[in-house]
Write a protein that holds these residues in place. Structure first.
Motif, short mmCIF file in Angstrom:
data_model
loop_
_atom_site.label_atom_id
_atom_site.label_comp_id
_atom_site.label_asym_id
_atom_site.label_seq_id
_atom_site.Cartn_x
_atom_site.Cartn_y
_atom_site.Cartn_z
N LEU A 7 42.77 26.15 -4.40
CA LEU A 7 44.29 26.69 -4.70
C LEU A 7 45.15 26.03 -3.84
CD1 LEU A 7 43.14 30.35 -5.21
CD2 LEU A 7 44.08 28.86 -6.83
N ARG A 10 45.56 22.51 -5.28
CA ARG A 10 46.14 22.20 -6.34
C ARG A 10 47.92 22.79 -6.18
NH1 ARG A 10 45.56 26.84 -10.64
NH2 ARG A 10 46.62 27.89 -9.22
N GLU A 81 40.41 23.14 -13.27
CA GLU A 81 41.07 24.31 -13.73
C GLU A 81 39.94 25.19 -14.28
OE1 GLU A 81 43.95 27.54 -13.38
OE2 GLU A 81 43.75 25.39 -12.68
N SER A 85 38.76 27.49 -11.27
CA SER A 85 39.67 28.86 -11.41
C SER A 85 39.04 30.08 -11.24
CB SER A 85 40.66 28.71 -12.77
OG SER A 85 41.55 29.51 -12.81
N SER A 88 38.64 31.13 -8.09
CA SER A 88 40.05 31.11 -7.47
C SER A 88 40.45 32.53 -7.79
CB SER A 88 41.07 30.25 -7.97
OG SER A 88 40.98 28.96 -7.68
N LYS A 89 39.95 33.23 -8.77
CA LYS A 89 40.32 34.53 -9.32
C LYS A 89 39.59 35.46 -8.29
CE LYS A 89 41.75 33.29 -13.98
NZ LYS A 89 41.19 33.37 -15.24
#
Length: 187
Positions: A7, A10, A81, A85, A88-89
């Protein structure tokens, strides 16, 4: 970049793309041809390869290996992603939980406590989950011990504060509490 700092990576990478006017390379699935009709190298192809090389060069070896089949920056960006991702969540949920259950350790300074809380909030912002000053201050106040009860009540009764205002007030309150405890011990 690895799966633990995706994150932040990015966010920083997006800023770099924006500064250089290259955001479209990772947001639009254009797949430009290598050569133009006249045989010259396509500038859009060059832009794409530049961004793809930046992506690959900033990844850890384990992440770079999953990017081997990617020949366009859009493909690499999308794959990262997709693969990172979900992690990341979970990371965002973990940060939210850490902020929600934040407690000031009596052995650590107020400054350390405040910097830790701000670091959590900044990490959430970098992850795309912005936390307001009001929510951050609420978490800070909830994590204070009973010696800050009067302070917490007073803050709740006044108009909204910024994090910086709260920071200053909490440092002053810590100093006052320390001074008062020193005076009561010497009496």
């Amino acid at each position: 970049m690895d799966r633990n700092n995706y994150l932040s990576w990015r966010s920083q990478f997006s800023d770099i793309l924006e500064i250089h006017g290259l955001e479209d390379v990772v947001t639009l699935n254009t797949k430009p041809p290598k050569k133009l009709d006249d045989g010259a190298l396509n500038p859009n192809y060059s832009r794409d390869k530049l961004v793809l090389s930046w992506i690959k060069s900033t990844c850890s070896p384990s992440i770079r290996s999953i990017l081997l089949p990617c020949t366009y920056a859009f493909d690499a960006w999308s794959l990262l992603e997709k693969r990172l991702s979900p992690i990341s969540k979970t990371y965002i949920r973990t940060l939210c939980e850490q902020l929600r259950t934040l407690k000031k350790d009596s052995e650590k300074s107020m400054s350390d406590y405040l910097l830790h809380a701000k670091s959590l909030a900044d990490s959430l912002t970098a992850a795309g989950s912005i936390i307001s000053d009001d929510d951050l201050i609420e978490s800070l106040l909830d994590g204070l011990g009973p010696e800050y009860k009067e302070f917490t009540t007073a803050v709740h009764l006044r108009s909204p504060l910024t994090y910086d205002d709260c920071y200053d007030l909490l440092l002053q309150e810590e100093h006052l509490i320390h001074k008062m405890s020193t005076l009561s011990l010497s009496s």
